[in-house]
Design a protein around this motif. Sequence first.
Motif, PDB file in Angstrom:
ATOM      1  N   UNK A  69      13.783 -13.831 -43.664  1.00  0.00           N
ATOM      2  CA  UNK A  69      12.616 -13.607 -44.634  1.00  0.00           C
ATOM      3  C   UNK A  69      12.554 -14.913 -45.650  1.00  0.00           C
ATOM      4  N   UNK A  70      13.472 -15.711 -45.852  1.00  0.00           N
ATOM      5  CA  UNK A  70      13.286 -16.579 -46.724  1.00  0.00           C
ATOM      6  C   UNK A  70      12.163 -17.802 -45.883  1.00  0.00           C
ATOM      7  N   UNK A  71      12.362 -17.933 -44.654  1.00  0.00           N
ATOM      8  CA  UNK A  71      11.195 -18.601 -43.872  1.00  0.00           C
ATOM      9  C   UNK A  71       9.748 -18.185 -44.246  1.00  0.00           C
ATOM     10  N   UNK A 127      15.308 -23.731 -46.204  1.00  0.00           N
ATOM     11  CA  UNK A 127      15.389 -22.999 -45.197  1.00  0.00           C
ATOM     12  C   UNK A 127      14.988 -23.449 -43.807  1.00  0.00           C
ATOM     13  N   UNK A 128      14.311 -24.577 -43.692  1.00  0.00           N
ATOM     14  CA  UNK A 128      13.736 -25.158 -42.455  1.00  0.00           C
ATOM     15  C   UNK A 128      15.050 -26.043 -41.938  1.00  0.00           C
ATOM     16  N   UNK A 129      16.002 -26.210 -42.545  1.00  0.00           N
ATOM     17  CA  UNK A 129      17.153 -26.828 -42.110  1.00  0.00           C
ATOM     18  C   UNK A 129      18.161 -25.875 -41.511  1.00  0.00           C
ATOM     19  N   UNK A 178       7.460  -8.319 -46.324  1.00  0.00           N
ATOM     20  CA  UNK A 178       8.137  -7.394 -45.532  1.00  0.00           C
ATOM     21  C   UNK A 178       8.582  -8.261 -44.344  1.00  0.00           C
ATOM     22  N   UNK A 179       9.947  -8.074 -44.087  1.00  0.00           N
ATOM     23  CA  UNK A 179      10.554  -8.713 -42.686  1.00  0.00           C
ATOM     24  C   UNK A 179      11.427  -7.848 -42.088  1.00  0.00           C
ATOM     25  N   UNK A 180      11.153  -7.238 -41.015  1.00  0.00           N
ATOM     26  CA  UNK A 180      11.963  -6.251 -40.241  1.00  0.00           C
ATOM     27  C   UNK A 180      12.656  -6.962 -38.894  1.00  0.00           C
ATOM     28  N   UNK A 181      13.811  -6.627 -38.736  1.00  0.00           N
ATOM     29  CA  UNK A 181      14.634  -7.101 -37.669  1.00  0.00           C
ATOM     30  C   UNK A 181      15.022  -6.044 -36.838  1.00  0.00           C
ATOM     31  N   UNK A 182      14.128  -5.851 -35.490  1.00  0.00           N
ATOM     32  CA  UNK A 182      14.274  -4.763 -34.859  1.00  0.00           C
ATOM     33  C   UNK A 182      15.630  -4.411 -34.065  1.00  0.00           C
ATOM     34  N   UNK A 183      16.658  -5.697 -33.632  1.00  0.00           N
ATOM     35  CA  UNK A 183      17.535  -5.622 -33.166  1.00  0.00           C
ATOM     36  C   UNK A 183      18.699  -4.772 -33.829  1.00  0.00           C
ATOM     37  N   UNK A 184      18.812  -5.302 -35.143  1.00  0.00           N
ATOM     38  CA  UNK A 184      19.809  -4.720 -36.219  1.00  0.00           C
ATOM     39  C   UNK A 184      19.373  -3.464 -37.012  1.00  0.00           C
ATOM     40  N   UNK A 185      17.986  -3.514 -37.063  1.00  0.00           N
ATOM     41  CA  UNK A 185      17.398  -2.588 -38.031  1.00  0.00           C
ATOM     42  C   UNK A 185      17.419  -3.066 -39.581  1.00  0.00           C
ATOM     43  N   UNK A 197       4.553 -18.872 -49.654  1.00  0.00           N
ATOM     44  CA  UNK A 197       4.699 -19.565 -51.142  1.00  0.00           C
ATOM     45  C   UNK A 197       3.657 -20.921 -50.746  1.00  0.00           C
ATOM     46  N   UNK A 198       3.906 -21.635 -49.766  1.00  0.00           N
ATOM     47  CA  UNK A 198       3.230 -22.797 -49.404  1.00  0.00           C
ATOM     48  C   UNK A 198       1.892 -22.663 -49.162  1.00  0.00           C
ATOM     49  N   UNK A 199       1.565 -21.373 -48.454  1.00  0.00           N
ATOM     50  CA  UNK A 199      -0.073 -21.072 -48.322  1.00  0.00           C
ATOM     51  C   UNK A 199      -0.505 -20.686 -49.719  1.00  0.00           C
ATOM     52  N   UNK A 200       0.158 -20.007 -50.558  1.00  0.00           N
ATOM     53  CA  UNK A 200      -0.448 -19.585 -51.957  1.00  0.00           C
ATOM     54  C   UNK A 200      -0.599 -21.022 -52.594  1.00  0.00           C
TER      55      UNK A 200
END
Length: 466
Positions: free
Chosen positions: A297-299, A58-60, A140-147, A305-308
């Motif tokens: 959300x994947x990022x 996902x970083x790419x 959770x991830x929320x995108x305010x622009x698109x809802x 996951x990396x932190x865990x």
Amino acid sequence: MAEKVSKQKTIQNEVSLNGVGLHTGQEVTLTFKPAEENTGFVFKRLDLEGSPVIEADVNYVVNTQRGTNLEKNGVSIQTSEHVLAACVGLEIDNLIIELNASEPPIMDGSSKFFVEALEKAGVVEQAAEREEYVVDEVICYHDEKSGSEIIVMPAEEYQVTTMVDFGTKVLGTQNASISHLSEFKDEIANARTFSFLHELEALLEHGLIKGGDLNNAIVYVDKEIGEETMEKLRAAFRRDKIAVKPNGILDNLTLHYPNEAARHKLLDVLGDLALVGTRIRGKVIANKPGHHVNTQFAKKLAKKIKDSKRNNAPKIDFSQKPLMDVIDIMNTLPHRSPFLLVDKIYELTESAVVGMKNVTMNEPFFVGHFPGKPVMPGVLQVEAMAQTGGILALKSVPDPENYLTYFMKIDNVRFKQQVVPGDTLIFKLELLAPIRRGICQMQGYAYVNGKIATEAVLMAQIVKSK
């Protein structure tokens, strides 16, 4: 990380497909090839010098306007999601995906043909255990622009639900779900990509959908079509006649399901979340998903996951006999006192090792390193970590006593807390990629009292000593 133990999978034989890229219009051959354990999904561009590779990471991600597009060192892969969804849907972990263009073939706009090809190649189990992230809280991830909103919550399996609402009468509100990946092949894989007429007009106007036709995309007609627009569509799709069906889609294509759009959005979610790089055990609920919100959300999930992993100190029962004591370690490593800095090995697999060192006041380095306030030098913590990694590296050869490990590179070293007399250092090292040509790359962590003291990425070369 997971209580359930499952093995990694790849394919038995290579298999190829030919087609056209949806946006580039280029003829392309895609070849799936078996990959070694812990490889993950890797794209390889055969049409470029040196056949550069881009990991499905996902970083790419650089662009999500017309699919999920990856780029690494100036090399790109476009619309990766349908291929990756097929890989995840068949529970494959390791795969090399070779292309002679930047974009996989669109085929019929679904994952169906990729699934059929992979099954034809034969899915096989590998020896290494599959890593799995067990979700233990709501993320959770929320995108305010698109809802748009995506959450993942604890569940016994990898489950996905998508809810689609574009505010149009022709499409309406749709839902789709799977409760186990085994449902993907029959319920989701053949759900085709879709577009609204107003989007299609804009793409055609800018020459951005060169490989499309009415067989690889559902077109929902959300506006009145004038004769001028009809003429453009007939020219673009190279057809004499085009009409709108009673259900509001262009003809020459019949829906597989009334909720095919929601099913395809589920397919996209699976493909985009493959970029996390780790199997997920949890329930994903995606409200109005799209490639932008999916990859954001994947990022977030990948960082979680990396932190865990970083904070997931190994649990060791010190009352149990270790896998290797100091005598066993000296039979493997050439180091001797006062420079042998590992006391015991508690776990050793093909891809990971866990070791331990008791730090006492009698360590010779305390004599001269802050004698009034003894602190273990950071470089020696890294050395102790490297010696533990040497045990893992040498497991790859049949006679480790006849080999040495020379460290070539150390990256991303961070010291989080001091190590003092009386501390017990626990080391955990994991392979970042399969060992190739004697080169071993590992992520290493050192823990004290359950917290990270030191972390680093280590690269070593295994060399015969005799």
